[in-house]
Structures are given as structure tokens and as C-alpha cells.
Write a protein that holds these residues in place. Structure first.
Motif, PDB file in Angstrom:
ATOM      1  N   ARG A 119      86.751  51.594  -8.987  1.00 30.73           N
ATOM      2  CA  ARG A 119      87.010  52.916  -8.393  1.00 30.73           C
ATOM      3  C   ARG A 119      85.746  53.762  -8.341  1.00 30.73           C
ATOM      4  N   ARG A 134      83.687  55.020  -4.891  1.00 30.47           N
ATOM      5  CA  ARG A 134      83.379  56.426  -4.611  1.00 30.47           C
ATOM      6  C   ARG A 134      81.878  56.634  -4.446  1.00 30.47           C
ATOM      7  N   ARG A 194      89.412  53.791   0.777  1.00 30.45           N
ATOM      8  CA  ARG A 194      90.595  53.259   0.111  1.00 30.45           C
ATOM      9  C   ARG A 194      90.291  51.817  -0.260  1.00 30.45           C
ATOM     10  N   LEU A 242      92.541  52.520  -5.133  1.00 30.47           N
ATOM     11  CA  LEU A 242      91.989  53.849  -4.841  1.00 30.47           C
ATOM     12  C   LEU A 242      92.505  54.313  -3.498  1.00 30.47           C
TER      13      LEU A 242
END
Length: 100
Positions: free
Chosen positions: A12, A16, A24, A100
Motif C-alpha cells: 500500500r 501511494r 487502486r 488499496l
């Protein structure tokens, strides 16, 4: 799912860092099945970025994962906003587990 909570958190954070907060991520393939052993980590990413940028970000994502998870076999499939959906994208979304 055969990933530890720590591994999920690393994926995750890496997504990011590499793709931004709009990406996603799904885990799919054999790592979703608790009854299987071994295997690589199959990740599917959807990003609103254009293909040219998404590929650069995918490379960065892979590098972060290698550093943080240790050397692993990791397959990444990325669908950028300006690409047409393919069968593998649908398979990854429908059989995968959102991370995510």
C-alpha cells in the motif's frame, strides 16, 4: 490470502509513493488462495495517469517493493487511464483481493 499484514502495508505504501493516492491495487493469482504454496506476488494496478507516466511509476513501484520486501518474484499489471481494458484486467479485478 498469503501475505502478512506487514507485506500488505508495504504494498500500500509503495503504491501511494509510486502512483499517488488515486491508484487502486489488487492482489490476484495464487497468493489469494490459502491452499497453495510458493509462487510470485501478482499485483494489478489501476491508475488515472496516462500510459507513458504509468510505466515510469510501475518501475518505481517495483523497485520500492524489492527494497522493502526483499528480492521477490513480483508481477505487476498496470492499467492506465488511456489504455483499453484487456481480459487479464477483468480477471485480476474479479478474482483478486483489493489492497488499496
Amino acid at each position: 490470502m498469503r501475505l502478512s499484514p506487514e507485506q500488505i502495508d508495504i504494498i500500500r505504501q509503495a503504491a501511494r509513493a509510486a502512483f499517488g493516492s488515486d491508484a487502486r491495487v489488487w492482489l490476484f493469482g495464487s497468493r489469494v488462495d490459502d491452499g497453495k504454496r510458493g509462487s510470485d506476488i501478482d499485483l494489478y494496478i489501476e491508475t488515472p495517469q496516462p500510459y507513458a507516466r504509468a510505466i515510469d511509476h510501475e518501475t518505481r513501484f517495483w523497485g520500492i517493493l524489492q527494497r522493502r520486501l526483499g528480492e521477490q518474484r513480483i508481477d505487476i499489471i498496470t492499467r492506465a487511464a488511456d489504455t483499453s481494458p484487456q481480459a487479464i484486467h477483468q480477471v485480476a479485478r474479479t478474482t483478486g483481493v483489493p489492497l488499496l
